[in-house]
Design an enzyme around this catalytic site. Structure first.
Site, PDB file in Angstrom:
ATOM      1  N   LYS A  76     -15.477 -15.488  38.898  1.00 31.81           N
ATOM      2  CA  LYS A  76     -16.199 -15.527  39.983  1.00 31.81           C
ATOM      3  C   LYS A  76     -15.834 -16.542  40.969  1.00 31.81           C
ATOM      4  CE  LYS A  76     -20.131 -14.020  37.405  1.00 31.81           C
ATOM      5  NZ  LYS A  76     -21.802 -14.196  37.126  1.00 31.81           N
ATOM      6  N   GLU A  88     -23.178 -15.061  53.108  1.00 23.26           N
ATOM      7  CA  GLU A  88     -23.710 -16.568  53.047  1.00 23.26           C
ATOM      8  C   GLU A  88     -24.025 -16.947  51.606  1.00 23.26           C
ATOM      9  OE1 GLU A  88     -28.083 -18.139  54.279  1.00 23.26           O
ATOM     10  OE2 GLU A  88     -26.936 -17.813  55.968  1.00 23.26           O
ATOM     11  N   GLY A 140     -23.864 -24.904  34.789  1.00 28.52           N
ATOM     12  CA  GLY A 140     -22.793 -24.001  34.821  1.00 28.52           C
ATOM     13  C   GLY A 140     -22.970 -22.942  35.943  1.00 28.52           C
ATOM     14  N   GLY A 141     -21.907 -21.905  35.770  1.00 28.68           N
ATOM     15  CA  GLY A 141     -22.067 -21.065  36.798  1.00 28.68           C
ATOM     16  C   GLY A 141     -23.448 -20.441  37.106  1.00 28.68           C
ATOM     17  N   ALA A 142     -24.083 -19.935  35.941  1.00 26.73           N
ATOM     18  CA  ALA A 142     -25.327 -19.333  36.071  1.00 26.73           C
ATOM     19  C   ALA A 142     -26.380 -20.189  36.639  1.00 26.73           C
ATOM     20  CB  ALA A 142     -25.677 -18.801  34.842  1.00 26.73           C
ATOM     21  N   THR A 164     -23.872 -33.452  30.136  1.00 23.62           N
ATOM     22  CA  THR A 164     -22.912 -34.164  30.796  1.00 23.62           C
ATOM     23  C   THR A 164     -23.650 -34.449  32.204  1.00 23.62           C
ATOM     24  OG1 THR A 164     -21.194 -33.059  29.969  1.00 23.62           O
ATOM     25  CG2 THR A 164     -20.823 -34.303  31.819  1.00 23.62           C
ATOM     26  N   ILE A 165     -24.143 -35.714  32.404  1.00 24.49           N
ATOM     27  CA  ILE A 165     -24.761 -35.971  33.746  1.00 24.49           C
ATOM     28  C   ILE A 165     -24.026 -35.669  34.913  1.00 24.49           C
ATOM     29  CG2 ILE A 165     -26.071 -37.955  34.913  1.00 24.49           C
ATOM     30  CD1 ILE A 165     -27.600 -36.966  32.829  1.00 24.49           C
ATOM     31  N   ILE A 232     -31.977 -17.159  30.061  1.00 23.54           N
ATOM     32  CA  ILE A 232     -31.013 -16.012  30.656  1.00 23.54           C
ATOM     33  C   ILE A 232     -30.134 -15.306  29.425  1.00 23.54           C
ATOM     34  CG2 ILE A 232     -30.999 -17.115  32.886  1.00 23.54           C
ATOM     35  CD1 ILE A 232     -28.058 -17.777  32.266  1.00 23.54           C
ATOM     36  N   TYR A 234     -29.824 -12.853  26.521  1.00 17.73           N
ATOM     37  CA  TYR A 234     -30.429 -11.755  26.037  1.00 17.73           C
ATOM     38  C   TYR A 234     -29.683 -10.739  24.940  1.00 17.73           C
ATOM     39  CZ  TYR A 234     -27.121  -9.377  29.148  1.00 17.73           C
ATOM     40  OH  TYR A 234     -25.910  -8.982  29.714  1.00 17.73           O
TER      41      TYR A 234
END
Length: 286
Positions: A76, A88, A140-142, A164-165, A232, A234
């Site tokens: 991605k 956008e 992460g990405g999601a 991980t702050i 998320i 499933y």
């Protein structure tokens, strides 16, 4: 009754999802069902593409006249510089999950993940998400796409809890320019550090639960009775988080609506047709 066979001929258009791995993807089942329902002469396939082959693969897709494709892990972010134009959403989120290829081979990168999450959430919970306080597990990405969606939906406050702050802080810094009216905060993954009592929406964007594990620092008993839980992850069976959600008589949903609605947006971008969302969800849950 829909025919189970694809009628492939010399004019059949090609759509795909690329990833590494990608054999587990439900996207081919979802899109081919929708294509048959709409009587569109396309075929949607899963194509395994290694990271070192991404550039050649994308160039080949354009050269062979593909209408477009989806991308999943790990492609991605790496698709961004390969696009001729970015929507956008893709530009702000910093990731592409849907590519539309025009007749000249020019590629436009879109991100439909934020739309998919917010649309599924509104259908299951409430249509107006403005003013809410959300706690999001993971960065992460999601999480990036979901955070952007919450900002666009005018959430009042989003707290990102991450082991991980520094990663959570980096996500906030990337999204802050697009969030003039949403307060973005970081919290450690410790039970006493999460303000669950004031949380309207709890979102798990991590993979915890995929293998049946629980999330040790989340006590659902502390959530207000009106709170909603979104996981998320499933699969064929509810995750431990969603089972606990039901036991506490809270509203909740898994990640399938997000998958379907992001796919529906991609389907519309490619074909101009609406995906039969209810039919697709019924089929995928069987």
């Amino acid at each position: 009754m829909l025919s189970k066979a694809l009628n492939i001929n010399g004019e059949t258009g090609l759509l795909a999802v690329i990833g590494d791995p990608v054999s587990h993807s439900l996207s081919p089942k979802m899109h081919n069902l929708a294509l048959r329902h709409c009587q569109l002469n396309y075929c949607y396939v899963a194509l395994p593409v290694k990271p070192h082959n991404l550039v050649r693969a994308v160039q080949g897709f354009a050269a062979m006249g593909m209408r477009g494709f989806n991308a999943t892990i790990p492609h991605k972010e790496n698709l961004l510089p390969l696009m001729h134009t970015l929507s956008e959403e893709a530009s702000h989120i910093g990731a592409v999950n849907t590519v539309v290829i025009d007749d000249d081979g020019k590629m436009t990168g879109h991100n439909t993940d934020a739309y998919g999450f917010i649309t599924g959430l509104k259908e299951a919970w409430r249509s107006d998400l403005s003013g809410l306080t959300a706690i999001m597990l993971g960065s992460g990405g999601a999480a990036r796409a979901i955070l952007y969606g919450l900002i666009q939906a005018k959430a009042a406050r989003v707290i990102i809890a991450n082991r991980t702050i520094e990663r959570a802080q980096a996500l906030i810094e990337a999204m802050q320019p697009y969030a003039p009216n949403t307060q973005l905060m970081v919290a450690p993954t410790q039970a006493d550090q999460l303000p669950l009592e004031s949380c309207d929406l709890l979102i798990n964007t991590t993979s915890m639960g995929l293998k049946g594990e629980t999330i040790p620092y989340i006590d659902l008993a502390r959530l207000p009775h009106h709170a909603f839980v979104s996981d998320i992850v499933y699969g064929a069976h509810p995750t431990p988080l969603l089972r606990a959600t039901a036991q506490h008589q809270l509203g909740g949903q898994d990640g399938l609506p997000m998958l379907i609605h992001q796919g529906a947006k991609a389907f519309e971008l490619w074909t101009g047709h609406s995906m039969p969302v209810e039919l697709v969800e019924h089929t995928l849950r069987q």
